[in-house]
Design an enzyme around this catalytic site. Structure first.
Site, PDB file in Angstrom:
ATOM      1  N   ASP A  57      11.072 103.653 -32.102  1.00  0.00           N
ATOM      2  CA  ASP A  57      10.082 104.430 -31.345  1.00  0.00           C
ATOM      3  C   ASP A  57      10.529 105.837 -30.901  1.00  0.00           C
ATOM      4  O   ASP A  57      11.630 105.994 -30.363  1.00  0.00           O
ATOM      5  CB  ASP A  57       9.702 103.696 -30.054  1.00  0.00           C
ATOM      6  CG  ASP A  57       9.570 102.208 -30.237  1.00  0.00           C
ATOM      7  OD1 ASP A  57       9.654 101.716 -31.368  1.00  0.00           O
ATOM      8  OD2 ASP A  57       9.390 101.520 -29.218  1.00  0.00           O
ATOM      9  N   SER A 117      11.889 101.649 -24.681  1.00  0.00           N
ATOM     10  CA  SER A 117      11.036 102.840 -24.729  1.00  0.00           C
ATOM     11  C   SER A 117      10.484 103.307 -23.389  1.00  0.00           C
ATOM     12  O   SER A 117      10.377 102.532 -22.428  1.00  0.00           O
ATOM     13  CB  SER A 117       9.881 102.589 -25.692  1.00  0.00           C
ATOM     14  OG  SER A 117      10.406 102.630 -26.992  1.00  0.00           O
ATOM     15  N   ARG A 180       6.762  96.436 -20.509  1.00  0.00           N
ATOM     16  CA  ARG A 180       7.587  97.558 -20.965  1.00  0.00           C
ATOM     17  C   ARG A 180       6.788  98.802 -21.370  1.00  0.00           C
ATOM     18  O   ARG A 180       5.580  98.778 -21.461  1.00  0.00           O
ATOM     19  CB  ARG A 180       8.460  97.112 -22.144  1.00  0.00           C
ATOM     20  CG  ARG A 180       7.702  96.485 -23.297  1.00  0.00           C
ATOM     21  CD  ARG A 180       8.702  96.007 -24.359  1.00  0.00           C
ATOM     22  NE  ARG A 180       8.036  95.405 -25.487  1.00  0.00           N
ATOM     23  CZ  ARG A 180       7.776  94.109 -25.611  1.00  0.00           C
ATOM     24  NH1 ARG A 180       8.125  93.256 -24.648  1.00  0.00           N
ATOM     25  NH2 ARG A 180       7.164  93.648 -26.685  1.00  0.00           N
ATOM     26  N   ASP A 277       1.637  94.352 -30.705  1.00  0.00           N
ATOM     27  CA  ASP A 277       2.846  93.644 -31.126  1.00  0.00           C
ATOM     28  C   ASP A 277       2.534  92.588 -32.193  1.00  0.00           C
ATOM     29  O   ASP A 277       3.338  92.342 -33.083  1.00  0.00           O
ATOM     30  CB  ASP A 277       3.445  92.978 -29.870  1.00  0.00           C
ATOM     31  CG  ASP A 277       4.841  92.474 -30.105  1.00  0.00           C
ATOM     32  OD1 ASP A 277       5.428  92.818 -31.147  1.00  0.00           O
ATOM     33  OD2 ASP A 277       5.355  91.736 -29.248  1.00  0.00           O
TER      34      ASP A 277
HETATM   35  N1  DQQ Z   1      10.358  98.967 -29.265  1.00  0.00           N
HETATM   36  C1  DQQ Z   1      11.101  99.047 -28.042  1.00  0.00           C
HETATM   37  C2  DQQ Z   1      10.229  98.421 -27.014  1.00  0.00           C
HETATM   38  C3  DQQ Z   1       8.867  98.591 -27.584  1.00  0.00           C
HETATM   39  C4  DQQ Z   1       9.086  98.337 -29.035  1.00  0.00           C
HETATM   40  C5  DQQ Z   1      12.443  98.382 -28.205  1.00  0.00           C
HETATM   41  C6  DQQ Z   1       8.002  98.884 -29.920  1.00  0.00           C
HETATM   42  O1  DQQ Z   1      10.373  99.064 -25.761  1.00  0.00           O
HETATM   43  O2  DQQ Z   1       7.949  97.711 -27.004  1.00  0.00           O
HETATM   44  O3  DQQ Z   1      13.229  99.047 -29.155  1.00  0.00           O
HETATM   45  O4  DQQ Z   1       8.453  99.145 -31.215  1.00  0.00           O
END
Ligand code: DQQ
Length: 582
Positions: A57, A117, A180, A277
């Site tokens: 990300d 992220s 998150r 997700d």
């Molecule tokens: N990648 C991060 C998370 C997010 C996810 C972890 C999305 O914070 O939700 O590397 O690709």
């Protein structure tokens, strides 16, 4: 010996695939294996990429004292997800990038198990602040802030995490392993900051809303900003966009910080984007935001579900936008993952790129967002060829010669001779552009189309990626335009995941009788913008023959109706300085 090694890798992969942490697959045995060599053949030339290893990300993009900052999720130790830190790069023009020391890495109890992220907000005092998700010793996802150690350093090299972190904890009602990716904060007319954090409640995605007077003490609102039945919402983004007829040009960006000004707030629309997700794609809605009630309501025109509009119908995830005060525009960053195999990534020594940053704005009609590569990338254009007024009869194709297309920028316009030839559209296809493109792919003859480009193609056309349009008719006067990316013949390698990607293009083809395509080709990435940025598709491809000078570009027409290339401009693209250390 080789069989044993292959078996071991396969066993590791099968085992690792069972361990899914957050949205990324974890390969404990591979995540700290330093890349010995870096494959240069398929590496991108002008896309954002670090010299080696895994990236995902984009994080906290912002503009500060003459520099664009991009942070990103990075594994400094290997070419698969793991050991995640915030790597940091700066640029004066979004083209040449300098890699700095990592900005944020696990160092405190509130992020000892990971720095995930988050976003940056520039406070009215000019002070930038980062809010990110930390993984604490109990594997809970918490939200932390970090401030620059030295504001007079435009590079913002060093970041300090106050000891009062975490500033937002998952309270009892919140699933601590699904909490998150805080957004950039916006300032309300009541003088309080707001932001949202992605989460889920059972299978319902939620944008949990928090408010704060001082950016330090954050209080959860009684209701979420928005929610939907699409599973966990990662990396939400919420921002204002100008509308046509307002006091500012509709293509210009709106600074989230201006929203405390009621006059501004009343003449803009709002975009809420969520990354799903479950499906690994994103969708957005455009709507209104009631400042008093802190509620966001999508306009009825925008499906607020799995059929929602997407920024990109291909490989584009965890995107994040920011307001660029230097050029008064909103710029969008998005991550494009690899689609080859994990052993391939290990061998390449790298995985993941960022898409070319895109200027993003609401269309004049207000029906969708428009995206276009930032104007700065034109500075990379070199050797140029042009084809004009060239007819391509049914079943014909031609090669675009006189330039090297492996790293190029191609702009083409196609005029359709006979729309009457369009095939009949089945309304059941409305919700499944991708399925339609899979069924009616580039080698299936049609009425109007498939026509478009074969790129990263070998001379014998055995390897080729097709980017094309196909037009259907719903009745005698109405048409549906499909834009497709078909990489099924992109590589000899059979193990590579090669899904077709597709989206519908909202244009009145009966009126225009013409459609434009811009495609950015960069060794293993193909980024296409249909009809001036109405429909975008990014795909990753891994040709084995069509590499370097052997990669060719063709125009093809597999439809009954003749097509005319009214104009095609193609430029070789130079290689910028990409993430050399300071
Ligand atoms: N990648 C991060 C998370 C997010 C996810 C972890 C999305 O914070 O939700 O590397 O690709």
């Amino acid at each position: 010996m080789r069989t044993a090694a292959a078996l071991l890798i396969v066993t590791l992969i099968c085992w690792a695939a069972l361990v899914v942490r957050a949205s990324h697959i974890v390969y404990p045995e591979l995540q700290s294996l330093e890349a010995k060599e870096v494959d240069k053949e398929l590496r991108t030339g002008y896309h954002f990429q670090p010299p080696k290893h895994w990236i995902n990300d984009p994080n906290g993009p912002m503009y500060y004292k003459g520099l664009y900052h991009l942070f990103y999720q990075y594994n400094p130790k290997g070419a698969v997800w793991g050991n995640i830190i915030w790597a940091h790069s700066v640029s004066t023009d979004l083209i040449d990038w300098v890699a700095l020391e990592p900005a944020i890495y696990p160092s405190k109890p509130f992020d000892v198990k990971g720095c995930w992220s988050g976003s940056a907000t520039v406070l009215p005092s000019g002070m930038p602040v980062i809010m990110y998700t930390g993984i604490d010793p109990r594997e809970r996802q918490v939200q932390n802030v970090a401030y620059p150690a030295n504001l007079s350093d435009p590079f913002l090299r060093q970041w300090i995490k106050p000891t009062y972190n975490p500033i937002i904890n998952p309270d009892q009602g919140i699933n601590a392993s699904a909490f998150r990716d805080p957004t950039t904060a916006w300032y309300g007319p009541d003088g309080h900051w707001r932001l949202i954090v992605g989460s889920k409640e059972n299978m319902r995605g939620i944008a949990i809303l928090y408010r704060s007077r001082d950016f330090k003490i954050w209080v959860k609102a009684h209701h979420s900003l928005h929610a939907g039945d699409t599973g966990m919402w990662e990396c939400p983004d919420f921002y204002p966009v100008a509308v046509a007829g307002g006091s500012r040009p509709h293509r210009s960006g709106v600074d989230t910080r201006e929203l405390h000004n009621r006059a501004v707030a009343e003449e803009v629309k709002y975009v809420l984007k969520v990354s799903l997700d479950l499906t690994r794609y994103e969708y957005y809605t455009v709507g209104t935001y009631d400042h008093g009630k802190d509620r966001y309501t999508p306009d009825p025109l925008f499906p607020d579900n799995d059929y929602g509009l997407r920024y990109d119908y291909g490989d584009f995830y965890a995107s994040k936008s920011f307001f660029d005060p230097a050029k008064k525009r909103r710029v969008l960053w998005g991550w494009a993952n690899e689609s080859d195999t994990v052993p391939d990534d290990r061998q390449k020594g790298w995985a993941g790129i960022q898409a070319i940053p895109r200027k993003i704005f609401l269309s004049r009609s207000g029906r969708q967002l428009i995206q276009w590569p930032v104007e700065e990338i034109k500075s990379l254009r070199g050797n140029h060829v042009n084809v004009s007024n060239k007819a391509v009869k049914s079943g014909n194709y031609f090669k675009v010669t006189g330039f090297k297309s492996v790293q190029s920028d191609v702009e083409a316009a196609f005029a359709i001779k006979n729309l009457d030839k369009a095939e009949k559209f089945d309304p059941a296809w409305r919700t499944d552009a991708q399925g339609l493109c899979k069924k009616l792919n580039s080698h299936v003859k049609g009425g109007v189309g498939p026509f478009g480009l074969w790129l990263l193609a070998s001379d014998d056309l055995k390897e080729r990626t097709a980017v094309f349009f196909r037009v259907f008719k719903t009745n005698d006067t109405n048409y549906v335009v499909l834009m497709c990316n078909d990489p099924t013949r992109s590589s000899y390698e059979s193990k590579i995941y090669r899904p077709t990607f597709a989206g519908f293009v909202n244009i009145d083809i009966a009126k225009t009788k013409k459609i434009a395509l811009r495609t950015l080709i960069d060794h293993s990435v193909v980024e296409s913008f249909g009809a001036g940025g109405k429909t975008c598709i990014l795909t990753r491809v891994y040709p084995r023959k069509a590499i370097g000078d052997d990669a060719q570009l063709f125009v093809f027409n597999n439809g009954e109706s003749e097509i005319k290339v009214t104009n095609l401009h193609a430029w070789e693209m130079k290689t910028p300085t990409m993430n050399q250390p300071e």
